[in-house]
Scaffold this active site. Structure first.
Site, PDB file in Angstrom:
ATOM      1  N   GLU A 108       0.830  -1.195   0.000  1.00 57.31           N
ATOM      2  CA  GLU A 108       0.000   0.000   0.000  1.00 57.31           C
ATOM      3  C   GLU A 108       0.872   1.257   0.000  1.00 57.31           C
ATOM      4  O   GLU A 108       1.983   1.257   0.521  1.00 57.31           O
ATOM      5  CB  GLU A 108      -0.907   0.008   1.239  1.00 57.31           C
ATOM      6  N   CYS A 111       3.526   8.460   1.073  1.00 54.80           N
ATOM      7  CA  CYS A 111       4.095   7.546   2.060  1.00 54.80           C
ATOM      8  C   CYS A 111       4.202   6.200   1.357  1.00 54.80           C
ATOM      9  O   CYS A 111       3.189   5.641   0.926  1.00 54.80           O
ATOM     10  CB  CYS A 111       3.141   7.500   3.259  1.00 54.80           C
ATOM     11  N   CYS A 168       6.273  -7.106   6.782  1.00 53.14           N
ATOM     12  CA  CYS A 168       7.440  -6.647   7.544  1.00 53.14           C
ATOM     13  C   CYS A 168       7.871  -7.755   8.488  1.00 53.14           C
ATOM     14  O   CYS A 168       7.043  -8.500   9.001  1.00 53.14           O
ATOM     15  CB  CYS A 168       7.089  -5.396   8.345  1.00 53.14           C
ATOM     16  N   CYS A 183       6.933  -5.106  15.329  1.00 52.88           N
ATOM     17  CA  CYS A 183       6.566  -4.156  16.384  1.00 52.88           C
ATOM     18  C   CYS A 183       5.137  -4.488  16.817  1.00 52.88           C
ATOM     19  O   CYS A 183       4.253  -4.677  15.980  1.00 52.88           O
ATOM     20  CB  CYS A 183       6.656  -2.722  15.867  1.00 52.88           C
ATOM     21  N   CYS A 225       2.023  -2.326  15.484  1.00 54.23           N
ATOM     22  CA  CYS A 225       1.912  -1.948  14.064  1.00 54.23           C
ATOM     23  C   CYS A 225       1.125  -2.987  13.272  1.00 54.23           C
ATOM     24  O   CYS A 225       1.371  -4.191  13.392  1.00 54.23           O
ATOM     25  CB  CYS A 225       3.310  -1.774  13.475  1.00 54.23           C
ATOM     26  N   CYS A 240      -0.360   6.291   9.898  1.00 56.36           N
ATOM     27  CA  CYS A 240       0.871   5.575  10.212  1.00 56.36           C
ATOM     28  C   CYS A 240       0.551   4.257  10.879  1.00 56.36           C
ATOM     29  O   CYS A 240      -0.223   4.210  11.824  1.00 56.36           O
ATOM     30  CB  CYS A 240       1.689   6.360  11.235  1.00 56.36           C
TER      31      CYS A 240
END
Ligand code: SAH
Length: 340
Positions: A95, A108, A115, A119, A122, A333
């Site tokens: 995305e 962004c 990933c 974290c 996230c 974010c």
């Protein structure tokens, strides 16, 4: 076996020259092609109006122009924030987000599909890791968003999916292409890392001109280990040593990002610890109120956020708050995750 086709935008310069000579094209054609791709953002070979039709035909049988295929877009054209879903050549999803704020147009972008850093707060982490993006796939996000919006992109942030420093070489190559071919100032390109210490040293040694942001997110290792397990191998004192090295080498401030999570890292004690931790480091701090996703974490109240910011105003460094755009379409974010 996934069927992967290399696009022209992903060609190395020797592959480009080989392709052009195979098609019998003079070398000056490359400038024209680059102008169509990097300044006019064309989507198809046949849109390159000043090139001979037979050459375009030959090139199009040799390679597709773009590596990414757009499969969805949320947020209306009039929305200040739009989120795009793309399919990579390996058929993984990524995305990218377009944000408009006056004359500032920020994209962004993702550096990986999924990933591996994990974290806890996230959304991308829940996808697991799928692939590193190629240089072309990184650049293409900016090209396609420029085309779709008909706007001149003014800023690029590597804050979408993935950890840019775990795909260091491709990210750096892509940032250089944006800078050199798309005419985007190097200080308008920000690479944000979860804090891979060795790569902060490398970025300093490579004297890269791009901005560096580091996701600190906690004032001590105890809290940081819980929300960012990579702290075990990248502890805060090592991060700060790398930050000082970076400053001494390049004389540029690092921005520390700090996601504010209720009852985790956002009380007065944490604010004071953060001041103490960073008071001698030439840096800026960017507070990011948590954008809620399906997780145990909560966003602090606006009163707590403002209070945290107010305490940090006593520090020798500058603090700003990033009130994320696009949370209505899950484009804030850390909200980027392709639901599987
Ligand atoms: N892996 C890189 C870049 C992607 S995350 C990094 O960690 O920096 C970009 C920023 O969004 C990071 O500062 C991260 O801490 C923050 N972030 C992640 N999830 C978030 C969420 N749900 N709400 C607000 N910020 C978040």
């Amino acid at each position: 076996m996934k069927n992967e086709v290399k696009s022209f935008i992903d060609f190395s310069s020797s592959e480009i020259h080989k392709a052009l000579s195979e098609c019998g094209a003079d070398s000056y054609r490359l400038n024209q092609i680059n102008d169509w791709i990097y300044s006019k953002y064309v989507q198809k070979w046949e849109d390159m109006a000043n090139l001979p039709k037979d050459l375009l035909m030959k090139l199009s049988t040799l390679a597709p122009l773009h590596p990414l295929e757009e499969i969805n877009c949320s947020g209306l054209g009039s929305d200040p924030t739009q989120k795009f879903l793309f399919l990579t050549s390996k058929k993984n999803k990524i995305e990218s987000v377009l944000m408009r704020q006056g004359s500032r147009v920020t994209v962004c972008i993702s550096s990986q599909s999924g990933c591996a850093v994990d974290c806890d707060f996230c959304a991308t982490a829940s996808m697991g890791f799928k692939q590193n993006l190629s240089t072309g796939e990184i650049v293409d996000q900016v090209l396609q968003l420029s085309n779709r919006s008909s706007l001149k992109i003014t800023n690029v942030v590597f804050m979408g999916m993935g950890e840019p420093f775990l795909n260091y070489q491709k990210v750096v190559e892509a940032a250089k292409i944006m800078n050199e071919k798309m005419n985007l100032g190097s200080r308008r390109i920000t690479i944000s890392t979860a804090g891979i210490v060795s790569k902060i040293y490398q970025m300093a040694d490579d004297k890269l001109p791009f901005k560096l942001a580091v996701s600190l997110n906690a004032p001590n290792d105890e809290i940081r280990k819980v929300i960012m397990p990579l702290t075990i191998t990248n502890p805060i004192n090592e991060l700060l040593k790398a930050a000082e090295y970076y400053y001494n080498k390049l004389r540029r401030f690092i921005t520390f990002e700090y996601v504010l999570l209720e009852n985790v890292n956002s009380d007065e004690k944490c604010a004071r610890q953060l001041i103490h931790l960073l008071k001698n480091i030439p840096c800026k701090v960017n507070l990011i109120p948590y954008n809620e996703i399906e997780s145990e974490y909560k966003r602090p109240s606006n009163i707590s956020i403002n209070n945290f910011e107010r305490i940090l105003k006593e520090a020798p460094f500058t603090t700003t708050v990033r009130w994320s755009k696009g949370t209505n379409i899950d484009a804030g974010c850390g909200q980027l995750a392709v639901r599987v």
